[in-house]
Design a protein around this motif. Structure first.
Motif, PDB file in Angstrom:
ATOM      1  N   GLN A 165      92.437  83.206  40.288  1.00 47.87           N
ATOM      2  CA  GLN A 165      91.031  83.426  39.940  1.00 47.87           C
ATOM      3  C   GLN A 165      90.547  82.304  39.018  1.00 47.87           C
ATOM      4  O   GLN A 165      90.071  82.520  37.921  1.00 47.87           O
ATOM      5  CB  GLN A 165      90.869  84.786  39.257  1.00 47.87           C
ATOM      6  N   ARG A 166      90.728  81.112  39.507  1.00 55.20           N
ATOM      7  CA  ARG A 166      90.393  79.953  38.701  1.00 55.20           C
ATOM      8  C   ARG A 166      89.494  79.010  39.474  1.00 55.20           C
ATOM      9  O   ARG A 166      89.167  79.243  40.632  1.00 55.20           O
ATOM     10  CB  ARG A 166      91.688  79.219  38.286  1.00 55.20           C
ATOM     11  N   TYR A 167      89.124  77.918  38.816  1.00 58.84           N
ATOM     12  CA  TYR A 167      88.217  76.969  39.437  1.00 58.84           C
ATOM     13  C   TYR A 167      88.952  75.780  40.067  1.00 58.84           C
ATOM     14  O   TYR A 167      88.689  75.409  41.207  1.00 58.84           O
ATOM     15  CB  TYR A 167      87.228  76.459  38.390  1.00 58.84           C
ATOM     16  N   TRP A 168      89.887  75.220  39.331  1.00 56.01           N
ATOM     17  CA  TRP A 168      90.407  73.895  39.677  1.00 56.01           C
ATOM     18  C   TRP A 168      91.519  73.962  40.737  1.00 56.01           C
ATOM     19  O   TRP A 168      92.709  73.781  40.430  1.00 56.01           O
ATOM     20  CB  TRP A 168      90.880  73.190  38.401  1.00 56.01           C
ATOM     21  N   GLY A 169      91.120  74.252  41.952  1.00 56.87           N
ATOM     22  CA  GLY A 169      92.076  74.327  43.052  1.00 56.87           C
ATOM     23  C   GLY A 169      91.324  74.346  44.365  1.00 56.87           C
ATOM     24  O   GLY A 169      90.086  74.420  44.387  1.00 56.87           O
TER      25      GLY A 169
ATOM     26  N   VAL B 241      90.904  80.406  44.490  1.00 60.47           N
ATOM     27  CA  VAL B 241      91.506  79.149  44.949  1.00 60.47           C
ATOM     28  C   VAL B 241      92.999  79.378  45.112  1.00 60.47           C
ATOM     29  O   VAL B 241      93.530  80.403  44.688  1.00 60.47           O
ATOM     30  CB  VAL B 241      91.235  77.998  43.952  1.00 60.47           C
ATOM     31  N   SER B 242      93.674  78.429  45.728  1.00 62.09           N
ATOM     32  CA  SER B 242      95.110  78.640  45.935  1.00 62.09           C
ATOM     33  C   SER B 242      95.925  78.044  44.794  1.00 62.09           C
ATOM     34  O   SER B 242      95.480  77.166  44.072  1.00 62.09           O
ATOM     35  CB  SER B 242      95.552  78.090  47.284  1.00 62.09           C
ATOM     36  N   ASP B 243      97.142  78.555  44.672  1.00 59.14           N
ATOM     37  CA  ASP B 243      98.108  78.152  43.650  1.00 59.14           C
ATOM     38  C   ASP B 243      98.428  76.657  43.753  1.00 59.14           C
ATOM     39  O   ASP B 243      98.503  76.106  44.845  1.00 59.14           O
ATOM     40  CB  ASP B 243      99.385  78.984  43.905  1.00 59.14           C
ATOM     41  N   THR B 244      98.648  76.024  42.612  1.00 58.03           N
ATOM     42  CA  THR B 244      99.016  74.598  42.594  1.00 58.03           C
ATOM     43  C   THR B 244     100.223  74.296  43.453  1.00 58.03           C
ATOM     44  O   THR B 244     100.332  73.199  43.997  1.00 58.03           O
ATOM     45  CB  THR B 244      99.476  74.148  41.188  1.00 58.03           C
ATOM     46  N   PHE B 245     101.152  75.248  43.502  1.00 57.50           N
ATOM     47  CA  PHE B 245     102.373  74.958  44.236  1.00 57.50           C
ATOM     48  C   PHE B 245     102.144  74.863  45.741  1.00 57.50           C
ATOM     49  O   PHE B 245     102.986  74.342  46.450  1.00 57.50           O
ATOM     50  CB  PHE B 245     103.463  75.955  43.874  1.00 57.50           C
ATOM     51  N   LEU B 246     100.987  75.333  46.176  1.00 56.86           N
ATOM     52  CA  LEU B 246     100.664  75.142  47.590  1.00 56.86           C
ATOM     53  C   LEU B 246     100.240  73.690  47.829  1.00 56.86           C
ATOM     54  O   LEU B 246     100.422  73.149  48.918  1.00 56.86           O
ATOM     55  CB  LEU B 246      99.556  76.109  48.016  1.00 56.86           C
TER      56      LEU B 246
END
Length: 835
Positions: free
Chosen positions: A429-433, A517-522
């Motif tokens: 539930q964030r913006y930067w992704g 947005v999706s997880d950084t690890f993706l």
RNA sequence: GGGCAUGUGGCGGAAUUGGUUUACGCGCACGACUCAAAAUCGUGUCCCGAAAGGGAUGUGGGUUCGAAUCCCACCAUGCCCACCA
């Protein structure tokens, strides 16, 4: 010659390399492809720290070595700049992540160039580039279309500070991996990737890859296979039954009560018809709000409530036992219910003692495990080991091991494998992704019943899930000023009508976009493939609507990665996820391999003054100052000389002078180089040349850079003892040193008259013949103690060696004319006289 | 609590994988150069001892002709995981 002018030389060659495209590789026409990959960094405010330099240099040395061995080396670099880590940093300094990214990107690449690594800059990528993340989104769509991505309501880890959900792997001891805040549990609808479909394959695959053992072990532990039995406990006077999972069915006679997790399905709607419904409900509600850490803290006292008016029946002996609800039993482990055997399980023991529940011993320790004194009620303790059954009816006297099978069989239990690994929660539930590329359409839901369409609930309304068509990718992350987390379970994009209001590509009706947005690890599960795609992105074949179909030639040539180097801290995050996606890609026919990295090596941790390098300790080391004073070559070599690359090292800047001295001596030695090229007979350096080639070649192959450098130092010491050095000898030395000190060696190589880069010259070969010695130093031992050392011919026979040994004055002193029992002769090494 | 590492000079670390412990570097001491300092170069540097010699690879045991290396127990440190039934 004056002192080595590192600044001038390094700047010169960094420019020349870039201009001449020294390290760029023709991906399509390469003859001997070698993909040398290093984990790309998360950019941070301070830029590169010396730990990054350590890792990258170690990887680069390997790449340079392979290039000189004749391989076409592909060594790309990029930035993992999307994600919570970068966004939190932007929040901290009160700047928009887009602006932070632009600035850090520039800074990072400048710093990276100054280290002098041989990157394929043509292929560089950043995960926040829409040209990159359109593929991240495309991958999501492939996963979704093949049932590997799904949306469901689940208890999820919620970080109250980062205001987002986290994957299990990102929760460390109940705390958020990024900010250290205690994580709470929330029930939310989220997107998951079905990694559990690959549990077995991911586990078995580990046996066939050449990876650092520590990382394999960590992955095995995380996947967490356990073998046990599923047993049904009927509920008295009811049709219901409670299914438990246990690894110790041999202790079934000792089960004195049952515990349900507060989340257990039998607790809803009072299915068991208990008489204290209110009390139980209160307990369940109370445990809901608990933070994960509070519940998992070992020292924490266990709490629970008995379900009144109901009993379970132990299937082995028909004993009626109480049923409890307690939050030490987790809803998502096993079946969410346990049979409690307090005599043989520490947690059950603790609970039974707290609530005065009966404790029944059924396993008697045997052999080494047997207690010294006889157990009495007072000194009785919980025993979790194996042993022989007691108080277990007809099973008395048999071993735990046998009892597991026999008891399981006699109660009709099922042997089952269970795993700790759970599906990967990927929405944030964030913006930067990268926005998750799906839409929710109400009209498609109402028209209903269409095949292949999933339905979901969102804010109390029903929708059909409509994936974004591939040709419409990327779903661009819009620039918004209010990018801060909202504090609710909604992402910032949920407040941006211009973003979420959309049109359904299927029915043309009104639809709303997914705003998570999706997880950084993706972002990082596919970047190693991304480097290949990026290199060719201008071509029309590289459009998400065509998938990866244009890549098969390139993929087959370059993948899987031949050497991957990175930190062990990513063992169960990046490295496990990447393997999972690669297996999935294989099944979807996107790639021809299952395992993405043939070889993986975890580099050691660079510490400083005995402590882990961290901002809070204030021992962050900025590489720039060392590059300024000593030059990149010196810093590179110093870092590699600290210790074995795979065990890390302790950065103390006193030692760096030694390397600076060494390189300056190499520079000064140039004036002793003669014009003569070929060795005459009896060149005293010939042997050391071949010895060093062998040593350095072997050491680099095994990432033992520290001993390779030591060998080069010995070589230099030997050369300095001569008045003149043959040009070939010096040139060979430079070639061996080139991967470590690329700038200086390139400069001296040019001074020797070469036009081609030293980094494209062929790695020196050694001649076994030239290494042969005529004599060796034979140790003479008496009863294994060294008494003398004598020089003897290499092929000396045992009888001759014995003669020599007995004629040694020093040895004879100890023999004192005594008779010896026997001699041990180790050819080429020693003679041991046993008296 | 579990798993995995590691333990060798004043320090970072070598040790042909069971065979001459301490390579290489740092530091230190002395010397050369210098009016002097820095830089550089040279020599020395595991400990005890005047020497002969003896003792040392976390501690204690074991296997072996021989152990830093293999086995057992203990101690210490580091990393990863942790109410996983």
């Amino acid at each position: 010659m004056s002192k080595y002018p590192h600044k001038k030389v390094e700047r010169k060659w960094q420019d020349v390399w870039e201009r001449r495209r020294t390290y760029e590789t023709d991906l399509l026409n390469a003859q001997k492809p070698f993909y040398n990959l290093m984990m790309f960094p998360y950019p941070s405010a301070e830029g590169l720290h010396v730990g990054n330099v350590y890792a990258f240099t170690g990887s680069d040395i390997f790449g340079r070595f392979k290039r000189m061995q004749g391989y076409d080396v592909f060594e790309p670099i990029g930035l993992d700049g999307f994600g919570i880590h970068s966004e939190n940093h932007a929040l901290n300094i009160g700047e928009h992540p887009i602006r932070v990214a632009a600035r850090t990107q520039k800074n990072f690449y400048t710093q990276l160039k100054k280290i002098g690594n041989g990157y394929n800059w043509d292929a560089k990528l950043e995960t926040y580039d829409p040209e990159y993340y359109k593929w991240t989104q495309w991958i999501f769509l492939q996963m979704y279309k093949h049932g590997l991505a799904y949306r469901k309501e689940a208890d999820v880890n919620w970080c109250p500070k980062c205001l987002t959900v986290l994957a299990d792997e990102q929760v460390i001891s109940g705390e958020c991996e990024r900010c250290g805040t205690k994580v709470v549990v929330k029930k939310l609808k989220q997107w998951f990737f079905r990694i559990t479909k690959y549990t077995d394959q991911l586990l078995e695959g580990l046996d066939n890859i050449d990876w650092s053992e520590t990382v394999k072990v960590a992955q095995r532990n995380w996947i967490g296979r356990s073998e046990g039995t599923v047993i049904d406990f009927p509920v008295k006077d009811s049709w219901e039954r409670i299914t438990v999972f246990t690894t110790r069915p041999d202790t079934l006679f000792g089960a004195t009560y049952i515990v349900l997790s507060p989340k257990h399905a039998l607790l809803t709607d009072n299915k068991l018809q208990i008489t204290n419904e209110k009390e139980v409900e209160d307990y369940i509600n109370k445990s809901k709000g608990k933070i994960v850490e509070e519940r998992t803290q070992k020292a924490k006292e266990k709490t629970g409530v008995e379900l009144k008016g109901v009993k379970a029946v132990n299937p082995i002996n028909s004993a009626e036992i109480p049923i409890w609800v307690a939050d030490y039993v987790l809803g998502d482990v096993g079946t969410g219910a346990i049979m409690a055997v307090p005599a043989h399980d520490e947690r059950d023991w603790e609970f039974a003692v707290t609530y005065g529940l009966p404790i029944k011993m059924v396993i008697s320790a045997t052999g080494d495990n047997a207690p010294k004194q006889k157990m009495s009620k007072e000194n009785m303790r919980c025993y979790t080991g194996e042993g022989v059954l007691i108080n277990s009816g007809r099973f008395d006297g048999i071993s735990s091991q046998r009892a597991r099978l026999e008891i399981t069989e006699s109660v009709g239990g099922k042997m089952e494998k269970r795993f700790h690994l759970r599906d990967w929660l990927i929405s944030r539930q964030r913006y930067w992704g990268p926005p998750i590329p799906v839409l929710y359409c109400k009209r498609c839901y109402s028209s209903g019943g269409e095949e292949g369409v999933d339905y979901t609930e969102k804010d109390g309304e029903h929708y059909a899930i409509i994936p974004i068509p591939e040709e419409d990718l990327p779903v661009k992350l819009p620039y918004i000023e209010e990018f801060r987390p909202t504090g609710t379970d909604k992402a910032p994009l949920a407040n941006v009508a211009g973003f979420y209001k959309s049109e359904c590509p299927k029915c043309g009706g009104e639809a709303i976009r997914e705003t998570d947005v999706s997880d950084t690890f993706l972002d990082s599960v596919w970047y190693y493939i991304g480097y290949l795609i990026f290199r060719n992105q201008k071509s029309e074949i590289w459009h998400p609507k065509n998938g990866w179909s244009g890549g098969s030639t390139l993929f087959r040539k370059w993948l899987p990665v031949r050497m991957y180097i990175g930190g062990a801290e990513h063992a169960v995050l990046h490295l496990l996820y990447t393997r999972f996606l690669s297996y999935a890609f294989y099944d979807l026919g996107l790639v021809h391999f299952k395992e993405p990295f043939t070889v993986f090596r975890a580099h050691g941790l660079l510490i400083s003054e005995g402590a882990k390098i961290s901002k809070s300790r204030g021992n962050i080391i900025n590489p720039d100052q060392y590059i300024e004073v000593y030059g990149a070559d010196t810093l590179r070599m110093y870092l590699m000389f600290l210790g074995p690359f795979e065990s890390g090292g302790d950065f103390r800047d006193t030692g760096i002078r030694g390397i600076a001295r060494f390189l300056d001596r190499v520079w000064q030695l140039y004036k002793c180089v003669s014009n003569a090229n070929s060795a005459g007979a009896g060149d005293r350096l010939e042997k050391i040349v071949h010895k060093t080639i062998r040593k350095v070649t072997n050491d680099i192959t095994h990432l033992r850079y520290n001993t390779a450098i030591a060998a080069l130092m010995i070589f230099l010491n030997d050369m300095e003892r001569e008045n003149t050095i043959l040009q070939d000898t010096y040139a060979t030395f430079l070639q061996l040193l080139a991967p470590f000190a690329p700038h200086m060696c390139e400069e001296l190589w040019e001074m020797l008259g070469h036009n081609e880069s030293i980094h494209h010259s062929s790695w020196p070969a050694f001649d076994e013949e030239k290494l042969k010695e005529e004599t060796f130093q034979m140790a003479i031992q008496i009863n294994g103690k060294l008494r003398d050392v004598v020089t003897v011919p290499v092929g000396v026979s045992e009888s001759e060696a014995t003669k020599i040994a007995f004629s040694s004055k020093k040895a004879n002193k100890y023999l004192e004319g005594r008779k010896y029992q026997r001699v041990i002769f180790v050819p080429g090494r020693l003679m041991n006289i046993v008296i």
